[in-house]
Design a protein around this motif. Structure first.
Motif, PDB file in Angstrom:
ATOM      1  N   SER A  55       0.850  -1.196   0.000  1.00 38.15           N
ATOM      2  CA  SER A  55       0.000   0.000   0.000  1.00 38.15           C
ATOM      3  C   SER A  55       0.882   1.241   0.000  1.00 38.15           C
ATOM      4  O   SER A  55       0.638   2.201  -0.757  1.00 38.15           O
ATOM      5  N   ARG A  93       2.600   1.604  -3.324  1.00 42.88           N
ATOM      6  CA  ARG A  93       1.670   2.128  -4.345  1.00 42.88           C
ATOM      7  C   ARG A  93       1.614   3.651  -4.290  1.00 42.88           C
ATOM      8  O   ARG A  93       1.622   4.324  -5.319  1.00 42.88           O
ATOM      9  N   LYS A  94       1.562   4.183  -3.062  1.00 41.46           N
ATOM     10  CA  LYS A  94       1.474   5.644  -2.907  1.00 41.46           C
ATOM     11  C   LYS A  94       2.710   6.316  -3.491  1.00 41.46           C
ATOM     12  O   LYS A  94       2.621   7.319  -4.202  1.00 41.46           O
ATOM     13  N   ALA A 136       4.751   5.062  -5.717  1.00 40.25           N
ATOM     14  CA  ALA A 136       4.762   4.836  -7.169  1.00 40.25           C
ATOM     15  C   ALA A 136       3.826   5.823  -7.868  1.00 40.25           C
ATOM     16  O   ALA A 136       4.175   6.400  -8.908  1.00 40.25           O
ATOM     17  N   GLU A 137       2.651   6.024  -7.279  1.00 39.23           N
ATOM     18  CA  GLU A 137       1.682   6.974  -7.876  1.00 39.23           C
ATOM     19  C   GLU A 137       2.285   8.370  -7.974  1.00 39.23           C
ATOM     20  O   GLU A 137       2.164   9.043  -9.001  1.00 39.23           O
ATOM     21  N   GLU A 147       3.199  10.271 -11.441  1.00 40.60           N
ATOM     22  CA  GLU A 147       2.548  11.555 -11.686  1.00 40.60           C
ATOM     23  C   GLU A 147       3.587  12.615 -12.097  1.00 40.60           C
ATOM     24  O   GLU A 147       3.370  13.401 -13.014  1.00 40.60           O
ATOM     25  N   TYR A 189       6.503  -0.859 -10.747  1.00 40.69           N
ATOM     26  CA  TYR A 189       5.370   0.084 -10.767  1.00 40.69           C
ATOM     27  C   TYR A 189       4.218  -0.397 -11.673  1.00 40.69           C
ATOM     28  O   TYR A 189       3.052  -0.348 -11.250  1.00 40.69           O
ATOM     29  N   LEU A 232       0.712  -0.821  -9.854  1.00 43.49           N
ATOM     30  CA  LEU A 232      -0.290   0.209 -10.186  1.00 43.49           C
ATOM     31  C   LEU A 232      -1.243  -0.254 -11.283  1.00 43.49           C
ATOM     32  O   LEU A 232      -2.438   0.040 -11.255  1.00 43.49           O
ATOM     33  N   ASP A 233      -0.681  -0.919 -12.282  1.00 43.66           N
ATOM     34  CA  ASP A 233      -1.472  -1.412 -13.406  1.00 43.66           C
ATOM     35  C   ASP A 233      -2.291  -0.303 -14.074  1.00 43.66           C
ATOM     36  O   ASP A 233      -3.495  -0.437 -14.277  1.00 43.66           O
ATOM     37  N   THR A 234      -1.638   0.815 -14.381  1.00 43.68           N
ATOM     38  CA  THR A 234      -2.318   1.940 -15.045  1.00 43.68           C
ATOM     39  C   THR A 234      -1.594   2.272 -16.347  1.00 43.68           C
ATOM     40  O   THR A 234      -0.399   1.979 -16.482  1.00 43.68           O
ATOM     41  N   SER A 279       1.591   4.338 -15.663  1.00 42.18           N
ATOM     42  CA  SER A 279       2.736   3.587 -15.125  1.00 42.18           C
ATOM     43  C   SER A 279       3.400   2.787 -16.239  1.00 42.18           C
ATOM     44  O   SER A 279       4.627   2.644 -16.267  1.00 42.18           O
TER      45      SER A 279
END
Lengths: 201, 705
Positions: B510, B513-514, B516-517, B521, B548, B552-554, B557
């Motif tokens: 968790s 993730r923060k 990485a986000e 960004e 990442y 994140l899987d976005t 990323s």
């Protein structure tokens, strides 16, 4: 045996664009630990067998999965050479007889050039002759050499063998301190003879 | 948790006390790894694509392939049983043996039968169970379980084995592998003849014909499938492939990845119409074991592990496995792949007990022929199983420590050098007092570079410094920027966060993730405008490019990942102007240490090539991980440092054996380890490039590396 017609096989392979490169196949087998030979007559084949048997110190030849004619030719050639020649027959024989001091001679159905492997389909006598004796030698026709595993996959789909063995070297292990030792459960030494003639005629 | 960690500590200490075992395992695993890599380097890419696709197809179609296999086996006249659990499988085989009056069972090597505990079940009903694989037989006589999935007795010496044979089989043998092997050839032959039932595992099950495929070298698999009148093959459902083409995709790669050979001595295909010695067709049973596999195939974190072909390449390369072995780092399945496999077959709690031995070096992913991302799966297992320690939580705050150190360098350098404070740090933070620490230069890279670099919105290259080059020693970051500019790139250095690797490593996903986000960004607009994101720290590049996108899987990323480069890889790939420099001192013989994450990210050896291009005399040896693995090797005693030191000493011995004068590498933590154990000067590769371009003088004092 489903796959024995050499001419048909060769046509099929050549038709599929395969190069029947015996020397490369034998080189790969040699790298895998086989003794290898390429012969053009049954006399030459028997001579190679006798040489190898002598080198390995065995006097008992066990034939498995060979055509009746080929078995008779080999038996005939060995007569008078102080070898005992046995044939794995259609009835259960005492398996102990095959185990010690013997050389199994078996008919392989195919060879794999890319990896240097010998293939047995369904033939329980070939299976025993290649597995139980201290030494084993495979007999193969030139036209039975396949390029790679995927040609074998094609053959398997065509012939649907119930059991398959692919042999790519002597029985070996590195289980004790990674020291390579041959002859754990199967043959200590093995050979491959490719014949430039039809073995089963 | 306290009980569990003290048990773990005593297991580690126990393993480290067995000096012979540690040394032998290290050398054996290294030898197997090198053979595997040599073979894999020869293997054509199409075969790797083939095995990946075939295994992926199997995992995505488990239920359909089980149904197809059942149909095929029945059509051929065999029996097939699908066991939901280990208990079901055990009961099926045990009752089969009972109903047929079986007194002796011979077995070929099978991890699946280990998984279901078959031997104990059969022994408890008075059946003799004889393992016939040499290594398996040895560990059976020793009353142990296999410590390696393809070399089960690798932890035992020839003397111990000879002693064991004397005690358990009454034969007085010289401690020679040849003599011991000859003995077992005779001894087990008697069992092959008397056994009524043979039990095999299966490397593959082919759904289109319902046959099981065994890959062996000894010939015991063939004998087990040939001699008895009842034959049982037990395979996990994930081993099923659809066609023979799929099977050969696996068979072409498995022996290469396992031992560097194109083929093992034997491939044995068995089924209802096998090649028995008995004239009558034997009784054949195929047991397909689920035991959590179908569930895992629907789990986004565990499903990839089902692709595993059991080549053991991940064990051979794993730094902690090499030291601790499978009896500590393992359950039924050992080493890196053992962690997800324990999660699949026994659950997360059991898996978390061994997950702690993974140090996230990622070499297992690098060598995996079917591209299973074992390290990120293990991070998820650590995350999902909970139970992390306070000290691990503290280690995830490494960046905050570095930021503070950059503001108070004198204090922090003093604290890191003082015996008293090191004892306190060991007690409170769990940082081993024997670990050499990097010194702080003072200040940070962003201040040194100034606003121009921070505010630049568009650039050829965006430099991502990570914690070390931003806060501990900004000279690396500064050199990176200067070199890139000298090579003609415009460079931006936006203020970013540390990569978050400690959070990934210890399973705080968790938090990871923060971080990485936030970094994605910051970086995504540069990537979208065609800028390359460049890292001087391989672990930072690993996070951006591999970790990442997984956590994140976005789309952002993934976009950042696609644009990420390692600094030296970018220079090696794009700069043609570098040439041998007259500024290098003659006869400087440098050892290049290839960091683990760099191996994964940059194919070939770009840094080594680059050093050679500028005229350096370079040596390198592929020993794998140097054993520090980020903050893990800083952890107190058995939690990290002691294992790390075992690896570090061995690596240093190899490096010093080359006769080199100094070491080049890119990883700041590898540098820490190599300095400590080799005693040599370690320098970042960019320093040599900078010297060749006249940006830095060789006489300049290097703070850490």
């Amino acid at each position: 045996m489903a796959v024995r017609n050499n001419t048909e096989r060769e046509e099929e392979l050549v038709g599929a664009g395969a190069r029947l490169d015996v020397e490369k196949f034998l080189e790969k087998c040699r790298m895998n630990g086989f003794q290898v030979a390429h012969v053009q007559s049954v006399e030459a084949l028997v001579s190679v067998l006798a040489d190898w048997a002598s080198g390995w110190g065995v006097r008992k030849i066990v034939l498995g999965g060979l055509s009746k004619q080929l078995a008779e030719r080999i038996r005939g050639e060995f007569t008078g050479r102080e070898y005992m020649v046995l044939e794995i027959g259609g009835v259960e024989m005492e398996i102990e007889e095959l185990r010690t001091g013997s050389l199994g001679v078996f008919r392989a159905n195919a060879g794999i050039k890319e990896t240097g492997g010998l293939v047995i389909f369904d033939n329980w006598a070939s299976n025993l002759a290649s597995l139980i004796p201290e030494y084993s030698v495979a007999l193969l026709e030139m036209g039975e050499i396949l390029q790679d595993y995927w040609m074998l996959a094609h053959l398997i789909r065509q012939t649907r063998p119930g059991g398959i063995a692919i042999i790519s070297g002597p029985s070996s292990t590195s289980d004790i301190e990674l020291t390579h030792v041959v002859g754990v459960h199967g043959p200590v030494g093995c050979g491959c003879i490719v014949a430039g003639l039809e073995l089963d005629e | 948790m306290r009980g569990s960690s003290s048990m773990s500590r005593s297991r580690v200490l126990g393993a480290l006390e067995k000096k012979w075992e540690v040394e032998t395992r290290w050398r054996s695993m290294l030898a197997m790894h090198l053979k595997s890599r040599e073979g894999m380097a020869r293997l054509q890419q199409k075969y790797l694509e083939g095995v990946f696709e075939s295994r992926k197809k199997s995992v995505e179609n488990l239920e359909r392939l089980v149904a197809l296999t059942i149909e095929s086996v029945k059509r051929e006249g065999g029996n097939v049983y699908v066991a939901k659990t280990a208990e079901d499988a055990r009961r099926y085989v045990a009752s089969l043996a009972e109903s047929r009056g079986v007194k002796c069972v011979i077995k070929s090597k099978s991890m699946t039968t280990e998984e279901i505990g078959l031997n104990d079940a059969l022994l408890s009903q008075g059946v003799d169970v004889i393992e016939t694989d040499l290594g398996e037989r040895i560990v059976q006589l020793a009353g142990q379980r296999p410590s390696h999935i393809i070399a089960p007795a690798v932890h035992l010496s020839r003397e111990e084995i000879a002693r064991l044979v004397k005690e358990r089989r009454g034969a007085d043998l010289p401690p020679q592998p040849e003599a011991i092997t000859r003995f077992f050839r005779q001894d087990l032959w008697a069992d092959f003849k008397r056994a009524e039932m043979g039990v095999t595992g299966a490397n593959i099950v082919v759904a289109e014909t319902g046959q099981a495929v065994l890959v062996t070298n000894e010939g015991n698999g063939r004998l087990v499938a040939t001699m008895p009148r009842i034959i049982v093959s037990i395979a996990g459902v994930e081993k099923i492939v659809e066609t023979w083409d799929d099977a050969f995709n696996v068979l072409r790669v498995l022996p290469v990845s396992a031992v560097g050979r194109d083929a093992t001595s034997y491939i044995t295909v068995i089924g209802p119409r096998g090649m028995s010695r008995h004239v009558k067709v034997p009784e054949y049973h195929l047991v397909l074991l689920d035991n959590g596999r179908t569930g895992a195939s629907n789990d986004p974190w565990l499903k990839d592990a089902l692709r595993c072909i059991r080549c053991a390449a991940c064990l051979d390369v794993c730094p902690t496995y090499r030291i601790l072995g499978g009896h500590v780092f393992g359950d039924i399945y050992s080493g890196p792949m053992g962690v997800p496999w324990t999660a699949i077959t026994k659950g997360l709690k059991d898996a978390s007990e061994i997950a702690k031995y993974c140090v996230s070096c990622s070499l297992c992913l690098h060598v995996c022929p079917v591209r299973i991302d074992i390290p990120i799966t293990i991070s998820w297992i650590k995350h999902a199983s909970g139970g992390k320690t306070l000290r691990e939580r503290i280690l995830t705050m490494y960046e905050s420590y570095a930021v503070l150190g950059s503001r108070l360098p004198r204090l922090f350098n003093w604290l890191q050098g003082s015996r008293v404070s090191r004892r306190l740090m060991e007690g409170l933070l769990g940082i081993d007092r024997r670990r050499l620490m990097h010194r702080f230069r003072g200040g940070n890279l962003y201040e040194i570079l100034g606003e121009k670099y921070l505010r630049r919105r568009s650039a050829d290259v965006v430099y991502f410094p990570d914690t070390y080059a931003a806060y501990m020693d900004w000279s690396i970051g500064l050199l990176a920027v200067r070199v890139l500019e000298a090579l003609g790139y415009t460079v931006a250095v936006p203020r970013t966060y540390g990569s978050g690797m400690p959070s990934i490593q210890y399973g705080f996903l968790s938090k990871a993730r923060k971080v990485a986000e936030k970094n994605v960004e910051k970086l995504k607009s540069y990537a979208e405008n065609g800028g390359r994101i460049v890292c001087s720290e391989p672990t930072a590049a690993y996070c951006l490019r591999e970790a990442y996108p997984k956590i994140l899987d976005t789309p952002s990323s993934r976009r950042v990942a696609e644009s990420t480069w390692e600094l030296t890889s970018l220079i090696a790939a794009e700069s043609k102007t570098l040439s041998p420099s007259t500024r290098q001192p003659p006869n400087t013989y440098v050892f290049y240490h290839h960091p683990c994450h760099s191996r994964l990210l940059s194919p070939g050896r770009p840094s080594e090539d680059l050093l050679k291009r500028i005229g350096m005399n370079v040596a390198t040896v592929d020993y794998g991980c140097c054993g520090i693995a980020g903050t893990w090797g800083m952890r107190r005693g058995a939690e990290g440092f002691l294992i790390s030191a075992e690896i570090g000493r061995r690596v240093a011995e190899i490096i010093l054996g080359t006769g080199c004068m100094e070491i080049a590498t890119e990883s700041s933590v590898c540098a820490q380890q190599l300095r400590q154990f080799s005693g040599l000067k370690v320098r970042h590769t960019i320093r040599y490039i900078a010297e060749s371009l006249g940006i830095q003088s060789r006489e300049e004092v290097v703070l850490n590396f």
